[in-house]
Design a protein around this motif. Sequence first.
Motif, mmCIF file in Angstrom:
data_model
loop_
_atom_site.group_PDB
_atom_site.id
_atom_site.type_symbol
_atom_site.label_atom_id
_atom_site.label_comp_id
_atom_site.label_asym_id
_atom_site.label_seq_id
_atom_site.Cartn_x
_atom_site.Cartn_y
_atom_site.Cartn_z
ATOM 1 N N THR A 298 0.834 -1.195 0.000
ATOM 2 C CA THR A 298 0.000 0.000 0.000
ATOM 3 C C THR A 298 0.869 1.246 0.000
ATOM 4 O OG1 THR A 298 -0.095 -0.092 2.406
ATOM 5 C CG2 THR A 298 -1.953 -1.037 1.228
ATOM 6 N N LYS A 300 2.292 2.696 2.460
ATOM 7 C CA LYS A 300 2.022 3.582 3.584
ATOM 8 C C LYS A 300 2.168 2.784 4.874
ATOM 9 C CE LYS A 300 -2.331 4.449 4.707
ATOM 10 N NZ LYS A 300 -2.628 3.444 5.732
ATOM 11 N N LEU A 302 1.442 0.804 8.296
ATOM 12 C CA LEU A 302 0.295 0.022 8.745
ATOM 13 C C LEU A 302 -0.578 0.871 9.643
ATOM 14 C CD1 LEU A 302 1.482 -3.521 9.819
ATOM 15 C CD2 LEU A 302 -0.062 -2.939 7.966
ATOM 16 N N PHE A 303 -1.867 0.640 9.575
ATOM 17 C CA PHE A 303 -2.769 1.329 10.482
ATOM 18 C C PHE A 303 -2.726 0.611 11.836
ATOM 19 C CE2 PHE A 303 -6.700 1.915 12.671
ATOM 20 C CZ PHE A 303 -7.001 3.246 12.475
ATOM 21 N N VAL A 359 -7.554 -3.816 7.265
ATOM 22 C CA VAL A 359 -8.410 -3.212 6.242
ATOM 23 C C VAL A 359 -8.223 -1.691 6.224
ATOM 24 C CG1 VAL A 359 -10.779 -2.817 5.512
ATOM 25 C CG2 VAL A 359 -10.098 -5.049 6.327
ATOM 26 N N TYR A 360 -8.196 -1.078 7.404
ATOM 27 C CA TYR A 360 -7.961 0.366 7.461
ATOM 28 C C TYR A 360 -6.607 0.731 6.846
ATOM 29 C CZ TYR A 360 -11.970 1.676 10.403
ATOM 30 O OH TYR A 360 -13.222 1.945 10.874
ATOM 31 N N LEU A 362 -5.489 -0.174 4.207
ATOM 32 C CA LEU A 362 -5.626 0.043 2.766
ATOM 33 C C LEU A 362 -6.008 1.482 2.461
ATOM 34 C CD1 LEU A 362 -7.726 -3.141 1.918
ATOM 35 C CD2 LEU A 362 -5.270 -2.859 1.639
ATOM 36 N N LYS A 363 -6.681 2.119 3.403
ATOM 37 C CA LYS A 363 -7.220 3.454 3.153
ATOM 38 C C LYS A 363 -6.085 4.457 2.973
ATOM 39 C CE LYS A 363 -10.815 6.599 4.458
ATOM 40 N NZ LYS A 363 -11.889 6.975 5.351
ATOM 41 N N GLY A 364 -6.140 5.201 1.890
ATOM 42 C CA GLY A 364 -5.108 6.186 1.589
ATOM 43 C C GLY A 364 -3.906 5.590 0.887
ATOM 44 N N GLY A 365 -3.920 4.286 0.654
ATOM 45 C CA GLY A 365 -2.753 3.651 0.057
ATOM 46 C C GLY A 365 -2.641 3.882 -1.434
ATOM 47 N N SER A 366 -1.529 3.379 -1.963
ATOM 48 C CA SER A 366 -1.346 3.363 -3.406
ATOM 49 C C SER A 366 -1.091 1.899 -3.733
ATOM 50 C CB SER A 366 -0.164 4.253 -3.783
ATOM 51 O OG SER A 366 0.152 4.081 -5.138
ATOM 52 N N ILE A 367 -2.190 1.152 -3.889
ATOM 53 C CA ILE A 367 -2.107 -0.308 -3.779
ATOM 54 C C ILE A 367 -1.547 -0.952 -5.040
ATOM 55 C CG2 ILE A 367 -3.416 -2.411 -3.310
ATOM 56 C CD1 ILE A 367 -5.493 -0.626 -1.877
ATOM 57 N N LEU B 45 -12.305 0.313 -1.037
ATOM 58 C CA LEU B 45 -10.924 0.706 -0.747
ATOM 59 C C LEU B 45 -9.974 0.242 -1.845
ATOM 60 C CD1 LEU B 45 -10.605 -0.047 3.084
ATOM 61 C CD2 LEU B 45 -10.797 2.184 1.975
ATOM 62 N N TYR B 49 -8.187 3.207 -3.923
ATOM 63 C CA TYR B 49 -6.777 3.439 -3.596
ATOM 64 C C TYR B 49 -5.838 2.553 -4.393
ATOM 65 C CZ TYR B 49 -8.740 6.257 0.087
ATOM 66 O OH TYR B 49 -9.443 7.214 0.765
ATOM 67 N N ALA B 51 -3.050 1.704 -7.140
ATOM 68 C CA ALA B 51 -1.891 2.518 -7.517
ATOM 69 C C ALA B 51 -2.165 3.203 -8.853
ATOM 70 C CB ALA B 51 -0.662 1.626 -7.625
ATOM 71 N N SER B 57 0.750 7.644 -2.029
ATOM 72 C CA SER B 57 -0.112 7.241 -0.921
ATOM 73 C C SER B 57 -0.240 8.411 0.045
ATOM 74 C CB SER B 57 0.473 6.031 -0.202
ATOM 75 O OG SER B 57 1.666 6.395 0.457
ATOM 76 N N GLU B 58 -1.320 8.422 0.769
ATOM 77 C CA GLU B 58 -1.503 9.479 1.763
ATOM 78 C C GLU B 58 -1.691 8.836 3.122
ATOM 79 O OE1 GLU B 58 -5.979 10.696 1.254
ATOM 80 O OE2 GLU B 58 -5.097 10.333 -0.724
#
Lengths: 576, 250
Positions: A298, A300, A302-303, A359-360, A362-367, B45, B49, B51, B57-58
């Motif tokens: 992701t 980013k 880990l949450f 799961v959280y 993943l939020k905001g990631g660049s997957i 999600l 999100y 790529a 990423s934020e």
Amino acid sequence: MTHHDSHHGHGPDDFISKYVFSVDHKVIGLQYLITSLLFLLFGFILIMVLRWQLAYPDQPIPFIGNLILGSTGGVVTPELYNQLGAMHGTIMIFLGVVPLGVAAFGNYVLPLQIGAPDMAFPRLNMMSYWIYLPGGLLMLSSFIMPGGAAQSGWTSYPPLSIINPGQTVWLLAMVLIITSSLLGSINFLVTTLNMRAEGMSLMRMPIFVWAQFVTAVLLLLAFPPLEAASILQLMDRVAGTSFYLPAGLVVNGEALKVSGGGQPLLWQHLFWFLAHPEVYVLILPAMGICAEIIANNTRKPLFGYKELVGSMMFIGGMSFVVWAHHMFLSGMSASLGNFFLVTTMIISVPSVAVLTCLVYSLKGGSIRFTTAMLFALAFLPMFGIGGLTGLPLGITVTDIYLHDTYYVIGHFHYVVVTGSIIALMAGVYHWFPKWFGRKMSEGLGKLHFWTTIVCMNGIFFPMFITGLAGQQRRLYDPTAQLHNLTTQPLNVVSSVFAWLLFLAQLPFIWNFFRSIWHGEKVGDNPWEATTLEWACPSPPPHGNFEKPPKVYRGPYEYNVGKKAAWVPQHVAEVKA
Amino acid sequence: MNGNYGWGLPIQASTFAKEIDLGIYAIHGIMFAIFILWSVFFVYLLVRYRARPGVPSEHWETGTLQSMIPDLIVLGIEICLILFYALPAWSRIKMTVPPEGKSNVVEIVAEQFAWTVHYPGADAKFGRSNAALVDAQNPAGLDAADDAGKDDVVTVNELHIPLGKPTVVYLSSKDVIHSLFIPEFRVKQDAMPGMKIPVWFEPTLTGKFEIGCAQLCGIAHSIMRADVFVHTPEEYEKWLAAQHPQTQPY
């Protein structure tokens, strides 16, 4: 390797000490990897034979039946059926998934992730493997011994296990396998506590290391009771004791000549005191692997790092007080059931917390959807199904109906197969470049992924329906009972998908071995990861790091502070 | 056969079957709801999100308490299930047994691979039994010298019970662990050697139902089955009167 400091120096040069009796954690890790994957394959073959009988009771297996079961004309006999069932469970859990998740991945990755040159006790490590392998081979050899393999279920409930043939070898092999696990768990604990690189504080350890650490505590505390229990059962079989046998047993019209005074429930308590923590031994390393892969892909952090660590510790502690939810209907005091109902509901909360954090994350990631990431992502909903279906089994009242039906089989296979094994597959794709300096093919990997996911659901989902309709476990011929007749077509569906799942593994086996020698060559850090195992060469030399690494930051500093897309743990300064 | 078997739960044929099914349906409803909501969020999600070139990423953080909302929801549901369902129902079904005076009482002894049912007869007293006396003619091993056993009746792989009052079964096993499973009654209880475990149920339908063994008990586990016959009280009395007492000579 000239720049190694003298303390670590060269590894041994001769073949035997380099590849066979090796003390190098990486070689031992790979030995465990290959051995446990082979055991998984063997356990899978057993169940493919068993599932023929479930789908088409009493019909000879076509084509290969005469080849593998010549004496019966290709028909699976009830004796063989029970042997296949007991050995499938035993092999998959004790020889397959635990050694793969703990010993293979833990051995290879854990020392690298904490920046250690090897495990704390390399010889103990070697001994662990060389006790595991004979234990496993002894277990397999029971198929060709007089009386055959164990046929009392992987749970081996006495008195059945004491009067049935095949059990003695099972017990002896279990003693070896448990001993091997104990040696490994001590090593993991000491290594994690004492061998961390400078700056690698506990709260900078990757989640995978935490998962292995908690797992090692569980193995260390939960396995000795089963080892003792197994030896007691062995004595009941060979030395005429009666730890598990009450007086007055009449078997086959003959009074059993034992002194009595024993209690079959004692075994169940001792067995499940191990076997419930064992479930978390199967799942914690899987969660650790998924956490690593999700953070990396992701791009980013880990949450909820602390929440993950806390949840895993809480799961570990609670797992010691939930065991009797397997025994609500065993004859154990019904009021005791209430206690285990409450503890079981409590332990589900940290498991939900782990899933929520992942799961959280993943939020905001660049997957990036690499093969490893696909497997790690599939873990989340599939393990979710496994966890949710545990709910009606953990609730005492609904368990009255669902206990010992196919619903249970569906439930724990969703946890262990689409949960643990899926995550372990993710781990293989993710760390393969570190092991061999080459990548596995992504195309074949994705083919493997999609076919595997479809087949696994095709096998296990119908089991919920047959279970709700009331089909019991471990029936040689389900159609012998009227209430199972209507759902028999679903047994055929499960079986067909089981055989297809085997075909779906062929691209994986090909991909694995081909890529060792012919895969795409990659550098030390092909996934642009931040943890320490990617800071040494691929594959790492004897002694791992060229100089002892120093750790300056937490494990998942991706896209931090707008200065760099990612900063490895061992990098001191972030250059703009 | 009253089974009416399909792909769902079998028909409800005992007083507490409804209560157990209520739990099964409610929990599955909750499970579906959680899974569907969760999956929608998960897929969102993954799509949102994925790529994309040039989009870094934020960081996304939230308060500890907020992050634990899903856990707390699950905990809340579970507390409700425990307090309002599991504890009361378990207490009614498993922790209390109806008084013997108001029930029909039988003993069932499981063995590889049969169920032997022992009825106390008109005097409501079980005769003494002894494992040494067991043979093909005397499957329960009844002692002819005991007067209480003079009117006792024994059946193998058939359980006859009357409608309209609870039946209490004292369940035991001669050899290995078996498990008495009557799907339509939602009854299951392990038969443990060395123990006599009370298990009860009150049928709500007359007819024939199936008993299966739910605990692996050896090579013939799958054919260890029996039938339950639920009679009206009058028919039951008629059936009982027509049985030949076990210890009486023909």
